[in-house]
Scaffold this motif. Structure first.
Motif, PDB file in Angstrom:
ATOM      1  N   ARG A  99      -4.443  10.734  -7.373  1.00 32.30           N
ATOM      2  CA  ARG A  99      -3.389   9.794  -7.740  1.00 32.30           C
ATOM      3  C   ARG A  99      -3.605   9.302  -9.164  1.00 32.30           C
ATOM      4  N   PHE A 100      -2.506   8.941  -9.812  1.00 31.94           N
ATOM      5  CA  PHE A 100      -2.568   8.425 -11.177  1.00 31.94           C
ATOM      6  C   PHE A 100      -1.871   7.086 -11.213  1.00 31.94           C
ATOM      7  N   LEU A 101      -2.657   6.034 -11.466  1.00 32.24           N
ATOM      8  CA  LEU A 101      -2.112   4.682 -11.611  1.00 32.24           C
ATOM      9  C   LEU A 101      -2.889   3.982 -12.725  1.00 32.24           C
ATOM     10  N   ALA A 102      -2.682   4.436 -13.937  1.00 38.17           N
ATOM     11  CA  ALA A 102      -3.386   3.879 -15.098  1.00 38.17           C
ATOM     12  C   ALA A 102      -2.390   3.718 -16.229  1.00 38.17           C
ATOM     13  N   ALA A 103      -2.526   2.636 -16.967  1.00 36.62           N
ATOM     14  CA  ALA A 103      -1.612   2.349 -18.073  1.00 36.62           C
ATOM     15  C   ALA A 103      -2.387   1.730 -19.219  1.00 36.62           C
ATOM     16  N   ASP A 104      -2.144   2.217 -20.420  1.00 40.83           N
ATOM     17  CA  ASP A 104      -2.784   1.671 -21.616  1.00 40.83           C
ATOM     18  C   ASP A 104      -2.073   0.397 -22.048  1.00 40.83           C
ATOM     19  N   GLY A 105      -2.838  -0.499 -22.658  1.00 41.19           N
ATOM     20  CA  GLY A 105      -2.267  -1.754 -23.126  1.00 41.19           C
ATOM     21  C   GLY A 105      -1.588  -1.616 -24.472  1.00 41.19           C
ATOM     22  N   GLU A 106      -0.860  -2.654 -24.833  1.00 43.78           N
ATOM     23  CA  GLU A 106      -0.123  -2.667 -26.097  1.00 43.78           C
ATOM     24  C   GLU A 106      -0.045  -4.115 -26.589  1.00 43.78           C
ATOM     25  N   SER A 107      -0.683  -4.376 -27.709  1.00 44.00           N
ATOM     26  CA  SER A 107      -0.685  -5.735 -28.254  1.00 44.00           C
ATOM     27  C   SER A 107       0.722  -6.132 -28.702  1.00 44.00           C
ATOM     28  N   GLY A 108       1.054  -7.395 -28.515  1.00 41.21           N
ATOM     29  CA  GLY A 108       2.373  -7.896 -28.874  1.00 41.21           C
ATOM     30  C   GLY A 108       3.352  -7.882 -27.732  1.00 41.21           C
ATOM     31  N   LYS A 109       3.092  -7.092 -26.691  1.00 41.05           N
ATOM     32  CA  LYS A 109       3.964  -7.077 -25.521  1.00 41.05           C
ATOM     33  C   LYS A 109       3.540  -8.188 -24.559  1.00 41.05           C
ATOM     34  N   ARG A 110       4.417  -8.470 -23.636  1.00 38.56           N
ATOM     35  CA  ARG A 110       4.167  -9.577 -22.722  1.00 38.56           C
ATOM     36  C   ARG A 110       2.922  -9.314 -21.884  1.00 38.56           C
ATOM     37  N   GLU A 115       0.822  -1.205   0.000  1.00 44.28           N
ATOM     38  CA  GLU A 115       0.000   0.000   0.000  1.00 44.28           C
ATOM     39  C   GLU A 115       0.859   1.260   0.000  1.00 44.28           C
ATOM     40  N   GLU A 116       1.962   1.212   0.719  1.00 48.33           N
ATOM     41  CA  GLU A 116       2.839   2.384   0.741  1.00 48.33           C
ATOM     42  C   GLU A 116       3.463   2.625  -0.631  1.00 48.33           C
ATOM     43  N   VAL A 117       3.870   1.561  -1.325  1.00 45.89           N
ATOM     44  CA  VAL A 117       4.437   1.715  -2.666  1.00 45.89           C
ATOM     45  C   VAL A 117       3.387   2.264  -3.627  1.00 45.89           C
ATOM     46  N   LEU A 118       2.154   1.750  -3.552  1.00 48.88           N
ATOM     47  CA  LEU A 118       1.097   2.250  -4.424  1.00 48.88           C
ATOM     48  C   LEU A 118       0.825   3.732  -4.169  1.00 48.88           C
ATOM     49  N   ARG A 119       0.844   4.148  -2.905  1.00 47.28           N
ATOM     50  CA  ARG A 119       0.633   5.583  -2.609  1.00 47.28           C
ATOM     51  C   ARG A 119       1.767   6.427  -3.166  1.00 47.28           C
ATOM     52  N   LEU A 120       3.012   5.982  -2.984  1.00 47.27           N
ATOM     53  CA  LEU A 120       4.149   6.765  -3.465  1.00 47.27           C
ATOM     54  C   LEU A 120       4.133   6.881  -4.989  1.00 47.27           C
ATOM     55  N   VAL A 121       3.879   5.770  -5.670  1.00 50.54           N
ATOM     56  CA  VAL A 121       3.858   5.801  -7.136  1.00 50.54           C
ATOM     57  C   VAL A 121       2.677   6.642  -7.625  1.00 50.54           C
ATOM     58  N   GLY A 122       1.504   6.469  -7.015  1.00 51.94           N
ATOM     59  CA  GLY A 122       0.344   7.248  -7.435  1.00 51.94           C
ATOM     60  C   GLY A 122       0.505   8.733  -7.195  1.00 51.94           C
ATOM     61  N   ALA A 146     -20.666  18.248   5.232  1.00 49.14           N
ATOM     62  CA  ALA A 146     -20.355  16.935   4.660  1.00 49.14           C
ATOM     63  C   ALA A 146     -20.055  15.884   5.720  1.00 49.14           C
ATOM     64  N   GLY A 147     -19.924  16.288   6.989  1.00 48.71           N
ATOM     65  CA  GLY A 147     -19.624  15.327   8.043  1.00 48.71           C
ATOM     66  C   GLY A 147     -18.215  14.791   7.970  1.00 48.71           C
ATOM     67  N   LEU A 148     -17.249  15.623   7.550  1.00 46.37           N
ATOM     68  CA  LEU A 148     -15.868  15.188   7.394  1.00 46.37           C
ATOM     69  C   LEU A 148     -14.952  16.055   8.232  1.00 46.37           C
ATOM     70  N   THR A 149     -13.850  15.461   8.630  1.00 50.65           N
ATOM     71  CA  THR A 149     -12.765  16.229   9.230  1.00 50.65           C
ATOM     72  C   THR A 149     -11.740  16.540   8.148  1.00 50.65           C
ATOM     73  N   GLU A 150     -10.835  17.452   8.444  1.00 48.56           N
ATOM     74  CA  GLU A 150      -9.839  17.811   7.436  1.00 48.56           C
ATOM     75  C   GLU A 150      -8.934  16.630   7.078  1.00 48.56           C
ATOM     76  N   PRO A 151      -8.467  15.819   8.030  1.00 49.38           N
ATOM     77  CA  PRO A 151      -7.653  14.656   7.623  1.00 49.38           C
ATOM     78  C   PRO A 151      -8.426  13.678   6.733  1.00 49.38           C
ATOM     79  N   ARG A 152      -9.711  13.439   7.047  1.00 50.58           N
ATOM     80  CA  ARG A 152     -10.491  12.525   6.221  1.00 50.58           C
ATOM     81  C   ARG A 152     -10.695  13.097   4.820  1.00 50.58           C
ATOM     82  N   TRP A 153     -10.963  14.408   4.764  1.00 55.10           N
ATOM     83  CA  TRP A 153     -11.100  15.029   3.436  1.00 55.10           C
ATOM     84  C   TRP A 153      -9.785  14.970   2.676  1.00 55.10           C
ATOM     85  N   ARG A 154      -8.691  15.226   3.351  1.00 53.87           N
ATOM     86  CA  ARG A 154      -7.372  15.198   2.698  1.00 53.87           C
ATOM     87  C   ARG A 154      -7.077  13.805   2.148  1.00 53.87           C
ATOM     88  N   GLU A 155      -7.492  12.781   2.860  1.00 58.59           N
ATOM     89  CA  GLU A 155      -7.262  11.419   2.385  1.00 58.59           C
ATOM     90  C   GLU A 155      -8.039  11.164   1.090  1.00 58.59           C
TER      91      GLU A 155
END
Length: 541
Positions: A201-212, A33-40, A185-194
């Motif tokens: 975050r951005f963790l999306a990748a397009d596919g490519e035919s012929g690649k593994r 989860e920490e790696v996913l957050r850092l990369v995102g 909204a019933g939120l605190t600032e830390p919850r909203w910040r999360e």
């Protein structure tokens, strides 16, 4: 018919061109989860910078500028991550540009409506397709002030459109405004910040035919192993060769899982997106790919066995089966759904209603006729004035969600969909079908009658039950009076047969032959014999 608008011809709806499936990333470790957050977070920052550059370029953006943006991002990530970011940025800018044009057109329609109503005398009634004057001087004054507000907004929107300026918020404008209303909204600032950080975050990748396995950036093996290529600044976090990080979680798509494994095994392109649900504290993986459009059947073939007419409403689907001649068969069906609650609950309600409808159509091998609804220009208060309940009603109709769900689910079951023009179906259905079909044991609603009107329009029949004979020849010489009976229906021109016996309570069985030739000695009401009473609604089997 002079005041009615021209009706569009019915057509068979084409199938979907792509699919998407989602599965939860279970049993992730804290390190995963920490790696996913850092990369995102790292890629989300690059995406924000690229969106700023794309908005600054405006409509003058070309392929050279796109290549330059990609070169800038490649050094801080990789060429494939940079390609995914620039493509997502360009799509987001294009969506904002189209929404801006729709906003300008909506403001123009509102200004025209208010100007028209202000020019009319107070209390003047409107006509077909045109609203009347305002009811009171107080309302007239309030609308005159609103006209100035809309004109100012229209000038600003037109200026932005000409200059190519769009207003885009990564993470969503609604979530951004929630920051200033945390108590409501019933939120605190830390919850909203999360939530804010998860949305950006951005963790999306397009596919490519012929690649593994069809994707070099985010890779999913046939047995469900998930790994991703780390950006250059985070390459030290890799736990696999070639700068890759393998997650502890495994995915197994419950829906279309076999299709996804076949594509992955054949090295065909599959796009992936990883995102976090901060409310539940879960991570999800979405896989998507394009498919060949389903073969669209001809309209005549879809009409061959009759169909099911469907009327869409805010809380249910009204459906009625029709034969090839446009006659209602059996009883009407109602598929309810509740659109209150969360988005997931509303989506599930629509899906369950459509499942019941599609299974009914599949059992009888019938097509489905639906209205091609679009309330984009019909929700404004300038058009409907004080009719707040009606505005809320049409705003609550799940048109877009139901249309997308119905098209994809019908394609899976090979059920043809016929879209028809929705004009006047409710009005004419109630006028020509609600009362004739009402009896002691059946009381159809306006929505049931509208489903018949929708189905008859899809079959190519007029909505009216009867056609009027020519004025010069009020008989059947020019054709049958009804449009329900087909040309080859036996006995369609004859009156109802008279069966002598106890059923009539006035004719003896042995008097059937002599009664037709005997001249009555007294004048009687011919209706008392119940011989020439023709069926008011001729229905074929």
């Amino acid at each position: 018919m002079g005041g009615l608008r021209e009706l569009a011809a019915p057509f068979v709806v084409p199938g979907p061109s792509g699919v998407a499936v989602r599965d939860r990333l279970k049993h992730l470790s804290a390190g995963d989860e920490e790696v996913l957050r850092l990369v995102g977070d790292h890629l989300g920052g690059l995406a924000s910078r690229d969106l700023k550059a794309r908005c600054a370029a405006g409509p003058d953006h070309d392929s050279d500028a796109w290549a330059e943006r990609k070169r800038v991002l490649t050094g801080e990530s990789s060429s494939r991550w940079a390609g995914s970011i620039t493509k997502a940025t360009h799509d987001q800018w294009g969506l904002a540009r189209r929404a801006q044009l729709a906003h300008v057109q909506g403001l123009e329609a509102g200004v025209r409506t208010i100007e028209h109503r202000l020019s009319l005398p107070l209390g003047q009634k409107g006509g077909k397709g045109a609203p009347g004057g305002y009811r009171s001087r107080r309302e007239w004054f309030a609308k005159s002030r609103r006209l100035h507000v809309l004109e100012d907004r229209l000038r600003a929107a037109r200026a932005d459109w000409r200059a190519g300026v769009v207003h885009v918020v990564r993470g969503g404008k609604r979530l951004l405004h929630t920051r200033h209303h945390l108590d409501a909204a019933g939120l605190t600032e830390p919850r909203w910040r999360e939530r804010w950080e998860a949305a950006r975050r951005f963790l999306a990748a397009d596919g490519e035919s012929g690649k593994r396995y069809g994707n070099e950036t985010i890779r999913v093996t046939p047995d469900g192993e998930v790994s991703l290529k780390l950006p250059a600044p985070l390459a030290h976090l890799a736990n696999a060769p070639h700068g890759r990080y393998v997650l502890a979680a495994r995915v197994a798509f419950a829906h279309r899982g076999e299709q996804c494994r076949d594509r992955v095994s054949a090295n065909r392109a599959v796009a992936y997106r990883i995102h976090q649900d901060p409310v539940r504290g879960r991570w999800y993986l979405t896989a998507s790919w394009t498919i060949s459009p389903a073969t669209t059947v001809l309209l005549a073939a879809a009409r061959a066995n009759g169909l099911i007419g469907v009327d869409t409403n805010a809380d249910h689907l009204a459906a009625w089966r029709l034969d090839t001649h446009g006659n209602p068969v059996g009883r009407p069906h109602r598929f309810d759904y509740d659109l209150s609650g969360t988005t997931a609950h509303r989506d599930a309600q629509v899906r369950h209603a459509l499942i019941r409808l599609l299974h009914w159509a599949k059992r009888h091998h019938l097509a489905i006729a639906v209205e091609d609804l679009d309330f984009t220009a019909d929700k404004t208060r300038e058009k409907h004035g004080r009719r707040k309940k009606f505005r809320h009603l049409i705003s609550g109709l799940p048109v877009a969600r139901l249309r997308a769900r119905l098209v994809s689910m019908a394609a899976e079951l090979d059920i043809p969909l016929i879209a028809v023009d929705p004009a006047y179906t409710s009005r004419w259905g109630a006028q020509h079908w609600q009362k004739p079909l009402t009896g002691k044991n059946r009381k159809p609603s306006r929505h049931d009658a509208a489903s018949i009107a929708t189905g008859r329009r899809a079959l190519g029949h007029p909505i009216r039950r009867r056609t009027t004979p020519p004025r010069t020849h009020q008989s059947d010489g020019y054709g049958h009076r009804t449009v329900q009976a087909g040309a080859g229906t036996p006995g369609r021109e004859e009156p109802r047969p008279r069966i002598p016996g106890p059923r009539t309570r006035c004719v003896q069985p042995d008097a059937a032959r002599t009664r037709a030739t005997r001249t009555p000695k007294t004048v009687r009401d011919i209706r008392s014999d119940q011989v020439w009473a023709q069926d008011p609604l001729l229905l074929t089997e």
